[in-house]
Design a protein around this motif. Structure first.
Motif, PDB file in Angstrom:
ATOM      1  N   ASP A  57       0.385  -0.953  -0.581  1.00 42.46           N
ATOM      2  CA  ASP A  57      -0.013  -0.056  -0.158  1.00 42.46           C
ATOM      3  C   ASP A  57       0.610   1.328  -0.073  1.00 42.46           C
ATOM      4  O   ASP A  57       1.865   1.127   0.560  1.00 42.46           O
ATOM      5  N   ASP A  59       1.332   3.502   2.496  1.00 41.49           N
ATOM      6  CA  ASP A  59       2.867   3.908   2.798  1.00 41.49           C
ATOM      7  C   ASP A  59       3.809   2.881   3.460  1.00 41.49           C
ATOM      8  O   ASP A  59       4.423   2.530   4.319  1.00 41.49           O
ATOM      9  N   TRP A  61       2.926  -0.587   3.287  1.00 43.51           N
ATOM     10  CA  TRP A  61       1.822  -1.976   4.451  1.00 43.51           C
ATOM     11  C   TRP A  61       1.684  -3.280   3.488  1.00 43.51           C
ATOM     12  O   TRP A  61       1.753  -2.852   1.926  1.00 43.51           O
ATOM     13  N   LYS A  62       2.372  -4.502   3.691  1.00 43.69           N
ATOM     14  CA  LYS A  62       1.900  -5.183   2.670  1.00 43.69           C
ATOM     15  C   LYS A  62       1.305  -6.481   2.716  1.00 43.69           C
ATOM     16  O   LYS A  62       1.170  -6.692   4.598  1.00 43.69           O
TER      17      LYS A  62
END
Lengths: 223, 223
Positions: A57, A59, A61-62
């Protein structure tokens, strides 16, 4: 958001169709796994399981696992039509029922049959005796779709298309690539498959460009 | 609500623990599947897939698939502690990631290894050559839990227990029943397993009464 995928991966194709159909902005990044690009240290940082599909994402984030990604996107983007993954708890449960059922059924059945026929994957070293068992598993799964899932409704879980239908269609393509006739004596499966394609096109065909080339080659080999 | 289960089914055990732990009122009905009770016409009316676990809600509405049932119960009962299946979309996605990953990993790996060793299920007819492949799949899955899932947190998806931990523990019990030492060289797995038991007892032990008898028998046979 970054979307890592490859069109030879069934759940990658399902998410590809879902993202395009719903106009979700993402950077589409191909991971050439048939050439081993998923095995690099760089990709391991992106997905610790070294598989596609996965997302990162904005920012950083996975998330891995196509169905987990679908649920995350449905929660994040409020403008996606509800029928893809309904908010009503019972309608949602009906879709969840398929999404959980399919792993060891449609996915495993069609996927491993494909791998055995193409002599790839961990089961490839099994001798010929294994093929009828895996064929039986695949056919049981297709029969369950024909006689249990597609009973009394247009799509797998209701009269409207959901993510369950998209992922199911992408999985059964594995069997089609071996030259196996999915639709012989399965009229409901055929009708449903055509409806899934029609509802999701042009993206369904776009996601299946490589698959359709392999199917054409299998059919030519049979002539 | 009626809950149909059997303690030799891994997801039945997981839901059994979850229901008891959260004090969810249900009529617990044993379906003796080792004796074929799931194959009756009567049970086919309850669950078209003829498997346990499944539920029938008060008004007759039916649902199969343990993880679909968990999600339904979390939506229906608002007083269940959030950490079992978080409402925060990213915390939930982290749990979903495991719940989707486990089917073809922990569940398939440990489950089929157990079936091959006990000579039951569809793969039982495969010759001895198949066993090392399925053992490799099981061990890869246990290694992934040890090195990827249990890295930097107390439980699989966060520092709090979720349904992912309950289902994972119930699945790895299949390997334990063959006499396989799950914890040799896997210290994190051992610590986590003890913590899951501690957090969910007395219900964990209650759900594993039959399993523990089989484990004791395997150990005795090894002496």
């Amino acid at each position: 958001m970054k979307f890592y995928y490859h069109l030879l991966s069934q759940p990658s194709r399902a998410l590809y169709i879902f993202l395009k159909l719903n106009n979700i902005t993402a950077e589409f990044i191909i991971i050439d796994f048939p050439n081993g690009d998923h095995l690099t240290d760089e990709f391991k940082e992106i997905n610790r399981f070294q598989k596609v599909p996965c997302i990162v994402d904005d920012d950083g984030w996975k998330l891995a696992e196509s169905i987990a990604i679908l649920r995350y996107l449905m929660s994040k983007y409020k403008n996606i039509p509800d029928h893809f993954y309904p908010s009503d708890i019972r309608a949602r449960a009906a879709v969840d029922e398929y999404l959980e059922w399919q792993h060891i059924n449609t996915r495993f059945g069609c996927g491993v049959y494909f791998q055995l026929r193409k002599k790839i994957g961990p089961f490839a070293v099994l001798s010929e005796e294994a093929l009828p068992i895996f064929k039986f598993l695949m056919e049981s799964t297709l029969e369950a779709i024909e006689t249990l899932w597609l009973r009394g409704k247009k799509f797998l879980c209701s009269d409207e298309i959901s993510f369950a239908d998209i992922i199911a269609a992408c999985e059964i393509e594995q069997a089609r690539m071996t030259g196996y006739d999915l639709f012989e004596n399965r009229p409901r499966l055929k009708e449903w498959y055509e409806k899934v394609k029609e509802t999701t096109n042009p993206y369904y065909d776009e996601a299946h460009v490589i698959v359709n080339k392999i199917v054409a080659r299998s059919q030519k080999a049979k002539l």
